[in-house]
Design a protein around this motif. Sequence first.
Motif, PDB file in Angstrom:
ATOM      1  N   VAL A  34      -6.207 115.303 -61.391  1.00  0.00           N
ATOM      2  CA  VAL A  34      -7.307 114.875 -62.452  1.00  0.00           C
ATOM      3  C   VAL A  34      -6.317 113.709 -63.230  1.00  0.00           C
ATOM      4  CG1 VAL A  34      -8.376 115.189 -64.428  1.00  0.00           C
ATOM      5  CG2 VAL A  34      -8.445 117.019 -62.630  1.00  0.00           C
ATOM      6  N   GLU A  35      -7.040 112.653 -63.417  1.00  0.00           N
ATOM      7  CA  GLU A  35      -6.325 111.581 -64.544  1.00  0.00           C
ATOM      8  C   GLU A  35      -6.075 112.238 -66.041  1.00  0.00           C
ATOM      9  OE1 GLU A  35      -7.555 107.593 -62.614  1.00  0.00           O
ATOM     10  OE2 GLU A  35      -9.265 108.734 -63.666  1.00  0.00           O
ATOM     11  N   GLU A  36      -4.840 112.300 -66.325  1.00  0.00           N
ATOM     12  CA  GLU A  36      -4.295 112.947 -67.676  1.00  0.00           C
ATOM     13  C   GLU A  36      -3.481 112.022 -68.371  1.00  0.00           C
ATOM     14  OE1 GLU A  36      -3.164 116.819 -67.266  1.00  0.00           O
ATOM     15  OE2 GLU A  36      -4.768 117.574 -66.371  1.00  0.00           O
ATOM     16  N   LYS A  37      -3.984 111.282 -69.464  1.00  0.00           N
ATOM     17  CA  LYS A  37      -3.185 110.277 -70.049  1.00  0.00           C
ATOM     18  C   LYS A  37      -2.387 109.275 -69.321  1.00  0.00           C
ATOM     19  CE  LYS A  37      -1.817 113.776 -73.564  1.00  0.00           C
ATOM     20  NZ  LYS A  37      -0.850 114.470 -74.189  1.00  0.00           N
ATOM     21  N   VAL A  78      -2.317 114.174 -62.398  1.00  0.00           N
ATOM     22  CA  VAL A  78      -1.694 115.097 -62.278  1.00  0.00           C
ATOM     23  C   VAL A  78      -2.343 116.172 -61.257  1.00  0.00           C
ATOM     24  CG1 VAL A  78      -1.155 117.346 -63.428  1.00  0.00           C
ATOM     25  CG2 VAL A  78      -1.059 115.277 -64.859  1.00  0.00           C
ATOM     26  N   VAL A 130     -10.845 122.425 -64.970  1.00  0.00           N
ATOM     27  CA  VAL A 130     -10.679 121.104 -65.401  1.00  0.00           C
ATOM     28  C   VAL A 130     -11.310 120.879 -66.860  1.00  0.00           C
ATOM     29  CG1 VAL A 130     -11.765 118.677 -64.756  1.00  0.00           C
ATOM     30  CG2 VAL A 130     -11.244 120.247 -62.782  1.00  0.00           C
ATOM     31  N   PRO A 144     -14.183 114.368 -66.710  1.00  0.00           N
ATOM     32  CA  PRO A 144     -13.446 113.111 -66.152  1.00  0.00           C
ATOM     33  C   PRO A 144     -14.391 112.628 -65.204  1.00  0.00           C
ATOM     34  CG  PRO A 144     -12.936 115.446 -64.961  1.00  0.00           C
ATOM     35  CD  PRO A 144     -13.400 115.806 -66.180  1.00  0.00           C
ATOM     36  N   GLU A 200       2.373 121.672 -59.889  1.00  0.00           N
ATOM     37  CA  GLU A 200       1.869 120.714 -61.117  1.00  0.00           C
ATOM     38  C   GLU A 200       2.645 119.626 -60.944  1.00  0.00           C
ATOM     39  OE1 GLU A 200       0.637 120.480 -65.662  1.00  0.00           O
ATOM     40  OE2 GLU A 200       0.104 122.516 -64.469  1.00  0.00           O
ATOM     41  N   GLY A 248       2.916 115.059 -61.418  1.00  0.00           N
ATOM     42  CA  GLY A 248       2.380 114.203 -61.959  1.00  0.00           C
ATOM     43  C   GLY A 248       3.100 112.755 -61.604  1.00  0.00           C
TER      44      GLY A 248
END
Length: 335
Positions: free
Chosen positions: A233-236, A240, A257, A261, A301, A303
């Motif tokens: 998922v796109e985070e900041k 990630v 989630v 998103p 996890e 990124g």
Amino acid sequence: MRRTAVRSAIGAAVLAATLLGSGPARADLDLCNRLSFVVEAAIGIEEKGATATRGWFRLDPGQCRTVLTGEVTAEQVFLHAKALPLYGPSPEPMSGHADLCVGTGDFVIAAARACRPPQRFARFAAVKPSEAAGRLVAALAEEAEYSDEQARRAGIQRLLVLAGYDAHPIDGVSGPKTDAAIAQFLKDRGLPADAATGAGVFDALMEAAQQPAASGFSWCNDTRFAVMAAIAVEEKGALVARGWYRVEPGKCVRPDVVGKPRRVFSYGEAVDGDGQPVRRGDRRLAWGGGTMLCTREARFELGDHKDCGAAGLDATGFAVVDLTGKPSATVRFQE
């Protein structure tokens, strides 16, 4: 093996076996779950140079259960616990003191330091229970240090989130947001208002968490194999990726989630009973796409996906799942 990684024991950094004081072992032994996860636990008993193990004991959040009856005269008591697969990536294995044998289903192993197939070794932690009201008590606890009641509320919150309801944050505290999520869940399932305080609420929540999502994203497994799945998922501004989530045959899993998103990235891989990849010829039975992201065999996890190989990671192809304008999306794993 990914199956083993996802079903790892409760981790010391996040979830630990709490040693409640000390006292002579002369009473029934109760095990209390002060985690926000439904877990399965096993105990080990060492006496006169012999070590035996017994399990599995299911413990709902906030629940205490007698795991040994009569006088407990053991020289050493060991404990191992694991979160159920529907929670996805479990924390790293607890720091332990002994590798002892466990079985599948209900088991009693008299000689637990030498495993025979299909038994396997698991890491146990030594515990020293406390004595209270004529009974011995050991507890599983996490960093939040929940009471029994707080653990129950946090466990309900966590499963509500997995079932697609907005019960964040998972903190074991009652409030309007959690109360509204519980009320909506009970209404959706046709359950009475007092069902949230009953013994069956965790079964109902787990069933809901393994069905296709009415909102958000879920995986459903239409194959005869277990599937290990990962999501990104796109985070900041960064992607990630998290894994692994175990999706049993005929079941669905909703990864946690946060927010709404516009797209997610999905990968799934079938595994056999030993946790090894299922192959069709020279290729793995897998469901992915062309977006290359980093993964690894153990839970993860991640990124940073610039150079997976140089970092000792695997480059894995994820499929893009567009959620724009959609209340829900389900990826079905099919042979």
